[in-house]
Design an enzyme around this catalytic site. Structure first.
Site, mmCIF file in Angstrom:
data_model
loop_
_atom_site.group_PDB
_atom_site.id
_atom_site.type_symbol
_atom_site.label_atom_id
_atom_site.label_comp_id
_atom_site.label_asym_id
_atom_site.label_seq_id
_atom_site.Cartn_x
_atom_site.Cartn_y
_atom_site.Cartn_z
ATOM 1 N NE ARG A 11 -4.120 1.696 2.521
ATOM 2 C CZ ARG A 11 -4.334 2.484 3.443
ATOM 3 N NH1 ARG A 11 -3.748 2.861 4.450
ATOM 4 N NH2 ARG A 11 -4.730 3.566 3.270
ATOM 5 C CG HIS A 46 -1.488 5.576 -0.054
ATOM 6 N ND1 HIS A 46 -1.743 5.918 1.060
ATOM 7 C CD2 HIS A 46 -2.217 4.630 -0.946
ATOM 8 C CE1 HIS A 46 -3.045 4.758 1.079
ATOM 9 N NE2 HIS A 46 -3.285 4.587 0.300
ATOM 10 C CG ASP A 47 5.884 6.762 -3.489
ATOM 11 O OD1 ASP A 47 6.279 8.075 -2.849
ATOM 12 O OD2 ASP A 47 7.568 6.547 -3.558
ATOM 13 N N GLY A 58 4.109 11.390 -8.133
ATOM 14 C CA GLY A 58 4.491 10.348 -8.421
ATOM 15 C C GLY A 58 5.607 9.355 -7.684
ATOM 16 C CG ASP A 117 7.989 11.829 -5.457
ATOM 17 O OD1 ASP A 117 7.184 11.212 -4.369
ATOM 18 O OD2 ASP A 117 7.313 12.383 -5.489
ATOM 19 C CB SER A 161 6.186 12.588 -1.653
ATOM 20 O OG SER A 161 5.720 11.800 -2.351
ATOM 21 C CG ASN A 181 -0.432 8.351 3.106
ATOM 22 O OD1 ASN A 181 -1.231 7.566 2.835
ATOM 23 N ND2 ASN A 181 -0.250 9.747 2.875
ATOM 24 C CG HIS A 208 -8.278 -3.463 -0.991
ATOM 25 N ND1 HIS A 208 -9.085 -2.714 -1.238
ATOM 26 C CD2 HIS A 208 -7.283 -3.201 -1.189
ATOM 27 C CE1 HIS A 208 -8.477 -1.626 -1.599
ATOM 28 N NE2 HIS A 208 -7.295 -1.725 -0.594
ATOM 29 C CB SER A 219 -6.375 -16.116 2.703
ATOM 30 O OG SER A 219 -6.452 -15.954 0.853
HETATM 31 C C1 HEM Z 1 -10.000 2.886 -5.600
HETATM 32 C C2 HEM Z 1 -8.821 2.349 -4.943
HETATM 33 C C3 HEM Z 1 -8.549 1.611 -3.475
HETATM 34 C C4 HEM Z 1 -9.468 2.010 -2.752
HETATM 35 C C5 HEM Z 1 -10.543 3.297 -2.407
HETATM 36 C C6 HEM Z 1 -8.993 1.604 -1.392
HETATM 37 C C7 HEM Z 1 -9.082 2.004 -0.416
HETATM 38 C C8 HEM Z 1 -8.432 1.406 1.138
HETATM 39 C C9 HEM Z 1 -8.362 1.919 2.038
HETATM 40 C C10 HEM Z 1 -9.880 2.435 3.397
HETATM 41 C C11 HEM Z 1 -7.726 0.768 3.009
HETATM 42 C C12 HEM Z 1 -8.110 -0.063 4.449
HETATM 43 C C13 HEM Z 1 -6.938 1.377 5.477
HETATM 44 C C14 HEM Z 1 -7.123 1.310 7.069
HETATM 45 O O1 HEM Z 1 -8.082 1.532 7.384
HETATM 46 O O2 HEM Z 1 -6.355 0.670 6.876
HETATM 47 C C15 HEM Z 1 -7.317 -0.264 1.972
HETATM 48 C C16 HEM Z 1 -5.718 -0.972 2.525
HETATM 49 C C17 HEM Z 1 -4.983 -1.394 1.742
HETATM 50 N N1 HEM Z 1 -5.240 -1.067 -0.065
HETATM 51 FE FE1 HEM Z 1 -5.978 -0.084 -0.326
HETATM 52 N N2 HEM Z 1 -7.601 0.799 -1.538
HETATM 53 C C18 HEM Z 1 -7.811 1.514 -2.958
HETATM 54 C C19 HEM Z 1 -6.479 0.874 -4.096
HETATM 55 C C20 HEM Z 1 -5.374 0.292 -3.718
HETATM 56 C C21 HEM Z 1 -4.809 -0.530 -4.973
HETATM 57 C C22 HEM Z 1 -4.010 0.142 -6.214
HETATM 58 C C23 HEM Z 1 -3.161 -1.301 -3.967
HETATM 59 C C24 HEM Z 1 -2.148 -1.663 -4.480
HETATM 60 C C25 HEM Z 1 -1.557 -1.572 -5.318
HETATM 61 C C26 HEM Z 1 -4.250 -1.036 -2.482
HETATM 62 C C27 HEM Z 1 -3.621 -1.568 -1.690
HETATM 63 C C28 HEM Z 1 -3.425 -2.172 -0.157
HETATM 64 C C29 HEM Z 1 -3.793 -2.857 1.073
HETATM 65 C C30 HEM Z 1 -1.631 -3.705 0.908
HETATM 66 C C31 HEM Z 1 -4.070 -2.544 2.159
HETATM 67 C C32 HEM Z 1 -3.442 -3.207 3.676
HETATM 68 C C33 HEM Z 1 -3.342 -1.569 4.134
HETATM 69 C C34 HEM Z 1 -2.360 -2.861 5.379
HETATM 70 O O3 HEM Z 1 -3.460 -3.926 5.451
HETATM 71 O O4 HEM Z 1 -1.441 -2.184 6.642
HETATM 72 N N3 HEM Z 1 -4.780 -0.464 -2.886
HETATM 73 N N4 HEM Z 1 -6.972 -0.112 0.436
#
Ligand code: HEM
Ligand code: NAG
Ligand code: NAG
Length: 329
Positions: free
Chosen positions: A63, A67-68, A73, A75, A77, A95, A195, A251
């Site tokens: 993630r 977010h970076d 870009g 970078d 940041s 973040n 996710h 999983s």
């Molecule tokens: C429309 C796109 C996306 C939305 C709305 C979104 C939203 C979220 C939200 C709300 C969380 C939970 C954060 C928390 O409350 O702890 C999350 C976690 C996560 N997201 Fe996304 N996300 C998006 C796209 C992506 C993309 C593109 C990736 C990876 C390339 C990604 C990877 C992850 C990962 C791995 C987690 C788990 C983080 C952790 O366990 O610390 N997400 N996302």
């Protein structure tokens, strides 16, 4: 007679030089092979150690790369600490407190600085660490084109209005036309969504359980049995902001397509996940990904490579930070 010939030779040479210059203005796999042979090995070693301490940190690192890359870009940041005069991206609600894994990057950076001072960018470390995290969680490995440079600024204000804003992201269906997202990025968002690993804070989706809208408390698009389970894990009115649940409970530390199978059963945790079903094109993708998991793994890894190339700084742009948390003085 020989003059035109020489001219054409000069011209050809120029074309060749320009060609190689353009090749070198791209990120390259093996970028540190000669300048710091052990670079990727050291990052991998630190990610592995972190994984054995806490496997969930790998989700944080994936993630972090996302977010970076999506804010000005890839970078690094996102790694900059706030100062008395600047609130950095890291402290935006997108973040803080949910992004994790910063200490892994710090440890890798310290070892890399000891081995090859001033050579490896923080942005590349994040890109390598995301790949290593995907491999450790049994996703498909991929080569990471490298040569990114680090930004000299980071502002939380770059995030609001953008799709990363935590609440709009999880609770609404993400109206892309209201965000500053390029077409390329939209394409990535529909494809990448990692996710399948990691966790979410209850606060990121609890509106779907308790205050969906004026007429309905619980989001009807959420499977009721799953909603009941989530309510136990995230009790209403609980003030502990640190409560978390796994996003893919079957999983949580495996990069697999079960997240897509979950969406088909109305068990996508976020509205923005579940609404992938409301558009025929993305609904087809969800079904396809659920049905052919290996193909999804390939698409996912390929998309990560593309994501890692968004608006990168190269050549003399930016800098190689000595400490990933602060710009060089
Ligand atoms: C429309 C796109 C996306 C939305 C709305 C979104 C939203 C979220 C939200 C709300 C969380 C939970 C954060 C928390 O409350 O702890 C999350 C976690 C996560 N997201 Fe996304 N996300 C998006 C796209 C992506 C993309 C593109 C990736 C990876 C390339 C990604 C990877 C992850 C990962 C791995 C987690 C788990 C983080 C952790 O366990 O610390 N997400 N996302
Ligand atoms: C998305 O936002 C745009 C611009 O604000 C608006 O015109 C459009 O109707 C919105 N679409 C949906 C589906 O809400
Ligand atoms: C609340 O959500 C339900 C289900 O999506 C919908 O049928 C209803 O019209 C919504 N009510 C309001 C006031 O938006």
């Amino acid at each position: 007679m020989s003059t035109p010939l020489n001219l054409s030779r000069v011209f050809k040479l120029l074309v060749v030089v320009l060609f190689f210059q353009s090749v070198h203005s791209q990120l390259q796999v093996g970028f540190y092979t000669t300048s710091c042979t052990l670079a990727e090995t050291i990052v991998k070693d630190e990610v592995q150690k972190a994984f054995f301490r806490d496997p969930g940190v790998t989700a944080g690192l994936v993630r972090m790369h996302f977010h970076d890359c999506f804010v000005r870009g890839c970078d690094a940041s996102v790694l900059i600490d706030s100062t008395s005069s600047n609130t950095a991206e890291k402290d935006s609600p997108a973040n803080n407190p949910s992004l994790r894994g910063f200490e892994v990057i710090d440890k890798a950076k310290a070892r890399l600085e000891a081995a090859c001072r001033g050579v490896i960018s923080c942005a590349d470390i994040v890109a390598f660490a995301a790949r290593d995290s995907i491999v450790l969680t049994r996703g498909l490995g991929y080569d990471v084109p490298a040569g990114r440079r680090d930004s000299r600024s980071s502002k939380a204000s770059d995030i609001p209005g953008n799709y990363l804003s935590r609440h709009s992201m999880s609770t609404t269906s993400l109206n892309f036309s209201q965000t500053r997202v390029s077409h390329k990025k939209k394409w990535l968002l529909s494809l990448v969504r990692a996710h399948t690993i990691g966790r979410s804070h209850c606060t990121s989706f609890s509106n779907r359980l308790y205050n969906f809208n004026a007429t309905t408390n619980q989001d009807p698009s959420l499977d009721p049995a799953y909603a009941a389970q989530l309510k136990q894990q995230c009790p209403q009115g609980n003030t502990n902001a640190n409560l978390v649940v796994p996003m893919d409970p079957a999983s949580p530390i495996v990069t697999d397509a079960s997240y897509y199978a979950g969406i088909l059963k109305n068990r996508g945790l976020f509205t923005s996940d579940q609404t992938l079903l409301t558009n025929p094109a993305t609904a087809n993708q969800v079904k396809h990904n659920a049905r052919i998991p290996l193909l999804w793994k390939k698409k996912f890894s390929a998309a990560m490579v593309k994501m890692g190339q968004l608006e990168v700084l190269m050549g003399n742009a930016g800098e190689i930070r000595a400490n990933c948390r602060a710009i060089n003085s």
